[in-house]
Structures are given as C-alpha cells and as structure tokens.
Design a protein around this motif. Structure first.
Motif, short mmCIF file in Angstrom:
data_model
loop_
_atom_site.label_atom_id
_atom_site.label_comp_id
_atom_site.label_asym_id
_atom_site.label_seq_id
_atom_site.Cartn_x
_atom_site.Cartn_y
_atom_site.Cartn_z
N LYS A 1 0.82 -1.21 0.00
CA LYS A 1 0.00 0.00 0.00
C LYS A 1 0.86 1.26 0.00
O LYS A 1 1.99 1.27 0.44
CB LYS A 1 -0.96 0.02 1.18
N THR A 2 0.27 2.32 -0.53
CA THR A 2 0.87 3.65 -0.51
C THR A 2 0.30 4.39 0.68
O THR A 2 -0.91 4.39 0.90
CB THR A 2 0.55 4.40 -1.81
N GLU A 3 1.18 5.03 1.45
CA GLU A 3 0.75 5.79 2.62
C GLU A 3 0.88 7.28 2.33
O GLU A 3 1.80 7.70 1.63
CB GLU A 3 1.59 5.41 3.84
N TYR A 4 -0.04 8.06 2.86
CA TYR A 4 0.02 9.51 2.69
C TYR A 4 -0.24 10.19 4.03
O TYR A 4 -0.91 9.65 4.90
CB TYR A 4 -0.94 10.00 1.61
N ILE A 5 0.34 11.38 4.17
CA ILE A 5 0.27 12.12 5.43
C ILE A 5 -0.05 13.58 5.14
O ILE A 5 0.62 14.22 4.31
CB ILE A 5 1.62 12.04 6.19
N TYR A 6 -1.04 14.11 5.82
CA TYR A 6 -1.40 15.52 5.72
C TYR A 6 -1.23 16.14 7.11
O TYR A 6 -1.78 15.63 8.09
CB TYR A 6 -2.84 15.69 5.24
N VAL A 7 -0.48 17.23 7.20
CA VAL A 7 -0.20 17.87 8.50
C VAL A 7 -1.32 18.85 8.84
O VAL A 7 -1.54 19.84 8.12
CB VAL A 7 1.16 18.60 8.48
N LEU A 8 -2.02 18.57 9.93
CA LEU A 8 -3.07 19.46 10.42
C LEU A 8 -2.50 20.49 11.41
O LEU A 8 -2.96 21.63 11.44
CB LEU A 8 -4.16 18.66 11.13
N GLN A 9 -1.52 20.06 12.21
CA GLN A 9 -0.97 20.92 13.26
C GLN A 9 0.41 20.41 13.64
O GLN A 9 0.66 19.21 13.67
CB GLN A 9 -1.92 20.84 14.45
N GLY A 10 1.31 21.32 13.93
CA GLY A 10 2.64 20.96 14.40
C GLY A 10 3.68 20.94 13.30
O GLY A 10 3.42 21.37 12.17
N ASN A 11 4.85 20.46 13.67
CA ASN A 11 5.99 20.43 12.75
C ASN A 11 6.68 19.07 12.78
O ASN A 11 7.77 18.92 13.31
CB ASN A 11 6.99 21.53 13.13
N PRO A 12 6.02 18.05 12.19
CA PRO A 12 6.61 16.72 12.20
C PRO A 12 7.82 16.62 11.29
O PRO A 12 7.97 17.41 10.35
CB PRO A 12 5.48 15.84 11.68
N GLU A 13 8.64 15.66 11.59
CA GLU A 13 9.78 15.35 10.73
C GLU A 13 9.41 14.04 10.01
O GLU A 13 9.26 13.00 10.65
CB GLU A 13 11.02 15.17 11.58
N ILE A 14 9.25 14.13 8.71
CA ILE A 14 8.84 12.99 7.90
C ILE A 14 10.04 12.57 7.05
O ILE A 14 10.61 13.39 6.33
CB ILE A 14 7.66 13.35 6.97
N THR A 15 10.41 11.31 7.14
CA THR A 15 11.49 10.78 6.31
C THR A 15 10.89 9.81 5.30
O THR A 15 10.16 8.90 5.69
CB THR A 15 12.55 10.07 7.18
N VAL A 16 11.17 10.05 4.02
CA VAL A 16 10.70 9.18 2.95
C VAL A 16 11.89 8.82 2.09
O VAL A 16 12.56 9.71 1.54
CB VAL A 16 9.61 9.86 2.09
N ASP A 17 12.17 7.53 1.98
CA ASP A 17 13.27 7.02 1.15
C ASP A 17 14.60 7.70 1.49
O ASP A 17 15.37 8.07 0.62
CB ASP A 17 12.92 7.19 -0.33
N GLY A 18 14.83 7.90 2.81
CA GLY A 18 16.08 8.48 3.27
C GLY A 18 16.16 10.00 3.26
O GLY A 18 17.09 10.57 3.80
N LYS A 19 15.17 10.67 2.67
CA LYS A 19 15.16 12.14 2.63
C LYS A 19 14.30 12.67 3.77
O LYS A 19 13.15 12.26 3.92
CB LYS A 19 14.65 12.65 1.29
N VAL A 20 14.86 13.59 4.56
CA VAL A 20 14.17 14.14 5.72
C VAL A 20 13.47 15.44 5.32
O VAL A 20 14.08 16.33 4.73
CB VAL A 20 15.16 14.41 6.87
N TYR A 21 12.18 15.52 5.67
CA TYR A 21 11.37 16.73 5.42
C TYR A 21 10.92 17.29 6.75
O TYR A 21 10.54 16.55 7.66
CB TYR A 21 10.14 16.39 4.57
N HIS A 22 10.93 18.60 6.87
CA HIS A 22 10.46 19.28 8.07
C HIS A 22 9.09 19.85 7.76
O HIS A 22 8.97 20.91 7.13
CB HIS A 22 11.46 20.36 8.50
N GLY A 23 8.05 19.11 8.18
CA GLY A 23 6.68 19.46 7.84
C GLY A 23 6.14 20.63 8.63
O GLY A 23 6.62 20.96 9.71
N LYS A 24 5.12 21.21 8.03
CA LYS A 24 4.37 22.28 8.68
C LYS A 24 2.91 22.16 8.26
O LYS A 24 2.57 21.37 7.37
CB LYS A 24 4.94 23.64 8.32
#
Length: 106
Positions: free
Chosen positions: A52-75
C-alpha cells in the motif's frame, strides 16, 4: 460505513508505538484514514508497506517525515506520499504535539 463521524466525541486509541494515538476515520479493505496525534519528542521507526501507498497531511505541528532516506520538516498543510515498499518514518522533534491525517490505499 457511516456518512458522518463526530471526531471530537471519539476517544484517542493508543497505537503500537508510545506517543502515538489515533482515531479511525475510514477502515476499508482497500485502505483507510486515521487522525494521528503525536506527543512531543515521540517517533515512529523506519518501516515500509509492501502492498500500500501511505500519505500524510499535516493538520498541526511540525513533524519530521522521512521518505526514502530524505528528511522533510513538515508544517501545517504539507502533504507527503510514501509509495509502497519505500521506507519511511514519522517523528515529532518539538515540545508541541502534532496532529496528522494518515491514510493508506492499496
């Protein structure tokens, strides 16, 4: 399946990983959607979903999402996709909780 859910009256269910709690919004054979609350400094380890494919939508906060070794600083309002079989992880490196919509489709 219900056409309406009053999410404010739904309780939070603790997940397998400490610091992660969820509310099931959609639970179907071909996918689902959860509202996820992440406590400060909690992290979900690197994992992958072979079917399955997973998806993430940020409603609140600043999560750190890592996908395939690349780190993203979410907002707020950021959207992430982790295709099937791609390693990914979620962390909350801040003192404030994060609130996410996390779903998956087959």
């Amino acid at each position: 399946m219900k056409n309406y859910k009053e999410t404010a009256s739904m309780g939070w269910v603790s997940g397998k990983i400490k610091g992660f709690q969820g509310r099931d919004l959609i639970d179907m054979e071909n996918g689902g959607l959860k509202m996820i609350k992440i406590d400060p400094f909690a992290s979900y380890p690197v994992h992958q979903h072979p079917d399955k494919t997973e998806y993430i939508y940020v409603l609140q906060g600043n999560p750190e999402i890592t996908v395939d070794g690349k780190v993203y600083h979410g907002k707020k309002d950021d959207f992430f996709i982790s295709p099937n079989s791609v390693k990914h992880s979620i962390a909350n490196p801040s003192e404030k909780e994060c609130l996410l919509l996390v779903g998956a489709i087959k």
